[in-house]
Design a protein around this motif. Structure first.
Motif, PDB file in Angstrom:
ATOM      1  N   THR A   1      -1.516  -2.815  -4.148  1.00 54.41           N
ATOM      2  CA  THR A   1      -1.059  -3.894  -5.031  1.00 54.41           C
ATOM      3  C   THR A   1      -1.548  -5.235  -4.516  1.00 54.41           C
ATOM      4  O   THR A   1      -1.323  -5.588  -3.357  1.00 54.41           O
ATOM      5  N   LEU A   2      -2.218  -5.991  -5.394  1.00 55.04           N
ATOM      6  CA  LEU A   2      -2.656  -7.348  -5.081  1.00 55.04           C
ATOM      7  C   LEU A   2      -1.691  -8.316  -5.724  1.00 55.04           C
ATOM      8  O   LEU A   2      -1.355  -8.176  -6.913  1.00 55.04           O
ATOM      9  N   SER A   3      -1.239  -9.311  -4.971  1.00 48.97           N
ATOM     10  CA  SER A   3      -0.331 -10.320  -5.519  1.00 48.97           C
ATOM     11  C   SER A   3      -0.997 -11.688  -5.545  1.00 48.97           C
ATOM     12  O   SER A   3      -1.990 -11.912  -4.865  1.00 48.97           O
ATOM     13  N   ASP A   4      -0.416 -12.616  -6.343  1.00 51.15           N
ATOM     14  CA  ASP A   4      -0.975 -13.971  -6.496  1.00 51.15           C
ATOM     15  C   ASP A   4      -2.418 -13.889  -6.979  1.00 51.15           C
ATOM     16  O   ASP A   4      -3.296 -14.572  -6.448  1.00 51.15           O
TER      17      ASP A   4
ATOM     18  N   THR B   1       4.489   7.136   1.737  1.00 51.40           N
ATOM     19  CA  THR B   1       4.614   6.075   2.738  1.00 51.40           C
ATOM     20  C   THR B   1       4.303   4.740   2.090  1.00 51.40           C
ATOM     21  O   THR B   1       3.289   4.606   1.405  1.00 51.40           O
ATOM     22  N   VAL B   2       5.193   3.756   2.268  1.00 54.23           N
ATOM     23  CA  VAL B   2       4.982   2.438   1.663  1.00 54.23           C
ATOM     24  C   VAL B   2       4.826   1.400   2.765  1.00 54.23           C
ATOM     25  O   VAL B   2       5.631   1.339   3.695  1.00 54.23           O
ATOM     26  N   ILE B   3       3.777   0.599   2.670  1.00 59.20           N
ATOM     27  CA  ILE B   3       3.565  -0.493   3.633  1.00 59.20           C
ATOM     28  C   ILE B   3       3.634  -1.792   2.849  1.00 59.20           C
ATOM     29  O   ILE B   3       2.866  -1.994   1.901  1.00 59.20           O
TER      30      ILE B   3
ATOM     31  N   ILE C   1       0.880  -1.181   0.000  1.00 56.11           N
ATOM     32  CA  ILE C   1       0.000   0.000   0.000  1.00 56.11           C
ATOM     33  C   ILE C   1       0.904   1.214   0.000  1.00 56.11           C
ATOM     34  O   ILE C   1       1.846   1.295   0.792  1.00 56.11           O
ATOM     35  N   GLU C   2       0.637   2.136  -0.898  1.00 59.01           N
ATOM     36  CA  GLU C   2       1.475   3.321  -0.986  1.00 59.01           C
ATOM     37  C   GLU C   2       0.589   4.551  -0.837  1.00 59.01           C
ATOM     38  O   GLU C   2      -0.429   4.680  -1.532  1.00 59.01           O
ATOM     39  N   ILE C   3       0.912   5.439   0.088  1.00 58.52           N
ATOM     40  CA  ILE C   3       0.053   6.590   0.394  1.00 58.52           C
ATOM     41  C   ILE C   3       0.857   7.884   0.302  1.00 58.52           C
ATOM     42  O   ILE C   3       1.915   8.001   0.937  1.00 58.52           O
ATOM     43  N   THR C   4       0.374   8.838  -0.492  1.00 65.22           N
ATOM     44  CA  THR C   4       1.061  10.133  -0.603  1.00 65.22           C
ATOM     45  C   THR C   4       0.044  11.258  -0.598  1.00 65.22           C
ATOM     46  O   THR C   4      -0.888  11.248  -1.408  1.00 65.22           O
ATOM     47  N   GLY C   5       0.225  12.220   0.323  1.00 64.37           N
ATOM     48  CA  GLY C   5      -0.659  13.376   0.337  1.00 64.37           C
ATOM     49  C   GLY C   5      -2.073  13.091   0.818  1.00 64.37           C
ATOM     50  O   GLY C   5      -2.949  13.949   0.757  1.00 64.37           O
ATOM     51  N   PHE C   6      -2.333  11.882   1.292  1.00 68.91           N
ATOM     52  CA  PHE C   6      -3.676  11.510   1.759  1.00 68.91           C
ATOM     53  C   PHE C   6      -3.758  11.772   3.250  1.00 68.91           C
ATOM     54  O   PHE C   6      -3.015  11.174   4.032  1.00 68.91           O
ATOM     55  N   LYS C   7      -4.617  12.692   3.630  1.00 70.34           N
ATOM     56  CA  LYS C   7      -4.797  13.077   5.041  1.00 70.34           C
ATOM     57  C   LYS C   7      -3.430  13.347   5.675  1.00 70.34           C
ATOM     58  O   LYS C   7      -2.646  14.133   5.148  1.00 70.34           O
ATOM     59  N   SER C   8      -3.109  12.729   6.793  1.00 68.95           N
ATOM     60  CA  SER C   8      -1.878  13.090   7.500  1.00 68.95           C
ATOM     61  C   SER C   8      -0.618  12.462   6.901  1.00 68.95           C
ATOM     62  O   SER C   8       0.486  12.693   7.381  1.00 68.95           O
TER      63      SER C   8
ATOM     64  N   THR D   1      -1.805  -3.528  -9.659  1.00 71.41           N
ATOM     65  CA  THR D   1      -1.763  -2.345  -8.788  1.00 71.41           C
ATOM     66  C   THR D   1      -2.863  -1.380  -9.187  1.00 71.41           C
ATOM     67  O   THR D   1      -2.968  -0.972 -10.349  1.00 71.41           O
ATOM     68  N   ILE D   2      -3.692  -1.022  -8.201  1.00 69.15           N
ATOM     69  CA  ILE D   2      -4.764  -0.040  -8.421  1.00 69.15           C
ATOM     70  C   ILE D   2      -4.300   1.279  -7.824  1.00 69.15           C
ATOM     71  O   ILE D   2      -3.807   1.314  -6.706  1.00 69.15           O
ATOM     72  N   THR D   3      -4.421   2.355  -8.587  1.00 74.57           N
ATOM     73  CA  THR D   3      -4.013   3.666  -8.084  1.00 74.57           C
ATOM     74  C   THR D   3      -5.159   4.652  -8.228  1.00 74.57           C
ATOM     75  O   THR D   3      -5.865   4.645  -9.238  1.00 74.57           O
ATOM     76  N   ARG D   4      -5.344   5.477  -7.203  1.00 78.29           N
ATOM     77  CA  ARG D   4      -6.369   6.516  -7.290  1.00 78.29           C
ATOM     78  C   ARG D   4      -5.753   7.827  -6.862  1.00 78.29           C
ATOM     79  O   ARG D   4      -5.002   7.899  -5.889  1.00 78.29           O
ATOM     80  N   ARG D   5      -6.091   8.874  -7.578  1.00 81.12           N
ATOM     81  CA  ARG D   5      -5.517  10.187  -7.326  1.00 81.12           C
ATOM     82  C   ARG D   5      -6.640  11.214  -7.340  1.00 81.12           C
ATOM     83  O   ARG D   5      -7.579  11.090  -8.127  1.00 81.12           O
ATOM     84  N   VAL D   6      -6.573  12.206  -6.453  1.00 83.14           N
ATOM     85  CA  VAL D   6      -7.572  13.272  -6.528  1.00 83.14           C
ATOM     86  C   VAL D   6      -6.881  14.617  -6.335  1.00 83.14           C
ATOM     87  O   VAL D   6      -5.890  14.728  -5.598  1.00 83.14           O
TER      88      VAL D   6
END
Ligand SMILES: Nc1ncnc2c1ncn2[C@@H]1O[C@H](COP(=O)(O)OP(=O)(O)OP(=O)(O)O)[C@@H](O)[C@H]1O
Ligand SMILES: Nc1ncnc2c1ncn2[C@@H]1O[C@H](COP(=O)(O)OP(=O)(O)OP(=O)(O)O)[C@@H](O)[C@H]1O
Ligand SMILES: [Mg+2]
Ligand SMILES: [Mg+2]
Lengths: 165, 162, 162, 165
Positions: free
Chosen positions: A83-86, A18-20, A6-13, A99-104
């Protein structure tokens, strides 16, 4: 199939990228009050297609874009990738990962990508439909859901089971 | 559609009863169509009876008992239509230690086929996780994640994430 | 009535700001009449800004931050119209350890003039109590109370109550 | 003034007569899920005059009377007594202690007593009015109250302050 990243940029805090990276099994997210744990849940909900900003605790779409802190200025955009694997046995794709990405943007303009290919929200919804991972698949449970399920003010137990049927 | 719903309903019903007995160490519960002869429209009733207690309406159950009952229901749905991924945000908060233990046993069993991501303040839940992500806000207003691999050793290898 | 309300409102406002700064170790908050020129009918807005963060609407606050904000407000009302008795049922449940500590400091201060009865699962809260009542259901469905005097020594003298 | 004693018989899960003796200061109630802690809060709310059974988590008045367990039969009545001590400076009474008792039968018949003298609900409400202890004095806070205060769907913050004025 499992969520591998999971990758998060600019979303809320989560103003900084940030990569998990996740494995199958049980992972825990911990930390003090207000540090951003539920914001991660909101980010996952949102990238999976949630359209109701109230379910992300906001009132307008701008509420999910980092709006600044003492030292940082607000950003103009929020982006979350999952990102979904397998996936080969479950999804009709050739690769084993998607990998699904959403941007606003502050204008309200939203962009979607599947493996970096520009797509529409309905493409993502269709992709997820068979997996049980769609935003309405109720595979996200928070404290408020306990009363929501038990009080059943709007026949939601029925709807949950219809969704599973 | 009628057959599909009926079949799904019965599977959820079976798993709900089983989950409830695990979480309450006994007791009994059921799901029922409020109007038997109208399966496509009827709302669904929940009956829950912790062991040794009389059957009462759900509103009289305690905070922790309500949480367990809702978890038993939702997990029955997850099991019937397996979701590869399940995200829980502090649903263990109302549970006492003994109930957290039973809740975690249920999760460990489901985790064979479902990946769990659990937000928690509870130490027992943290111990069951194979991987821990610590979220911090050292800089006010800015979230940051540190990951801790629990399989090697408790709280070894604090690696900043991303 | 207009003057009475205005006066009470200002006292609550003052205590709310003070409580918030204690519970959030800084930050700032306020209560405001939504319509300044209609004090007798106007709803009351809450603004809450934890330290270092931008001022946002209440819905974006975290579970723990919302609990602290509500506690700051209610305790401001208790302080303005002192109630001899205050009953709290698991309001410390969403709070992390540091916040429980600040919450308990506020309670200890108010406890000089108000008697507190607190239902809790939290060990730090139990340690602050001068008297502990353990509720059990050894016989299923039947509640029984055992009292523990904490002033003498921790968990000494378990006397069945009544 | 402080609450020195609470006596509960036949109220919800407290089928046997239970006495809680309190001192000024901070007292804590602890125990596992479902053992009866919130039932004690309901009992206190009820003896102070709560008329809305839904705020006691029930739908009919019978829900607050012990309705039996594996080994015990249901009782016919619920009774709660609350004793206030050191009341002389606050209440217009000659004694320094006052005990409020409330009783209800399965028929729905309710009885009230002040120091064992039969009284009416409004006598109790009047007695408590000056003390801040009345059922609407908001001196009882549970988890649900957090959202109730912050969402303010019905102007309740205003009402709380008006009550204190
Ligand atoms: N758009 C935004 N920009 C910057 N910060 C934001 C934004 N939206 C929310 N926040 C901040 O995120 C914080 C809430 O984070 P979150 O709800 O994830 O906390 P949490 O870790 O779940 O805490 P708790 O344990 O109390 O539930 C709030 O303090 C809020 O100020
Ligand atoms: N009229 C009644 N007769 C008998 N038992 C009752 C009655 N009403 C409620 N109960 C029982 O009381 C129990 C709930 O107790 P209570 O809500 O006080 O628990 P609690 O100690 O607050 O637990 P938690 O920590 O989960 O909040 C339920 O299991 C319910 O069966
Ligand atoms: Mg949270
Ligand atoms: Mg309770």
């Amino acid at each position: 199939m499992y969520v591998s990243r999971i990758e998060i940029t600019g979303f809320k805090s989560f103003v900084d990228r940030t990569v998990i990276e996740l494995q199958p099994g049980i992972s825990a997210i911990v930390g003090p009050n207000g540090c951003g744990k539920t914001n991660i849940c909101d980010a996952i909900r949102w990238v999976l297609g949630e359209e109701n900003v109230r379910l992300l605790r906001g009132t307008r779409i701008e509420d999910i874009i980092f709006n600044g802190s003492e030292k940082r200025k607000p950003t103009g955009m929020a982006e979350v990738s999952l990102t979904l694997s397998d996936v080969q046995d479950t999804l009709p794709l050739e690769c084993n990962e998607v990998t699904i990405t959403r941007r606003v943007f502050r204008s309200g303009d939203s962009q979607f990508y599947i493996n970096k290919v520009p797509s529409r929200l309905k493409d993502i919804v269709n992709l997820l439909l068979g997996t049980g991972l769609g935003r309405r698949a109720y595979s996200i449970m928070e404290r408020e859901m306990i009363d929501w399920i038990l009080d059943d003010a709007n026949g939601q137990r029925r709807r949950i089971i219809e969704e599973a049927a | 559609a009628r057959l599909e719903f009926k079949e799904t309903f019965e599977r959820v019903q079976r798993d709900f009863r089983k989950n409830f007995e695990i979480l309450f160490e006994g007791g009994s519960a059921d799901l029922r169509l409020k109007y038997e002869n109208d399966p496509l429209e009827s709302p669904i009733e929940i009956l829950a009876q912790p062991s040794g207690k009389r059957l009462e309406q759900i509103s009289l159950l305690s905070g922790g008992e309500r949480a367990l009952t809702a978890i038993a229901f939702l997990f029955a749905v997850y099991h019937t239509k397996p979701s590869p991924f399940c995200l829980l945000d502090e649903v263990d908060a109302p549970l006492d230690d003994a109930n957290v233990g039973r809740f975690l046993n249920l999760i460990k069993d489901l985790a064979k086929h479902t990946q769990f991501l659990v937000v928690t303040h509870n130490k027992k839940t943290m111990e069951v996780a194979s991987c821990l992500f610590g979220v911090t806000m050292e800089e006010p207003g800015v979230s940051k994640i540190v990951s801790v691999r629990l399989e090697k050793a408790k709280s070894e290898t604090l690696e900043p994430v991303g």
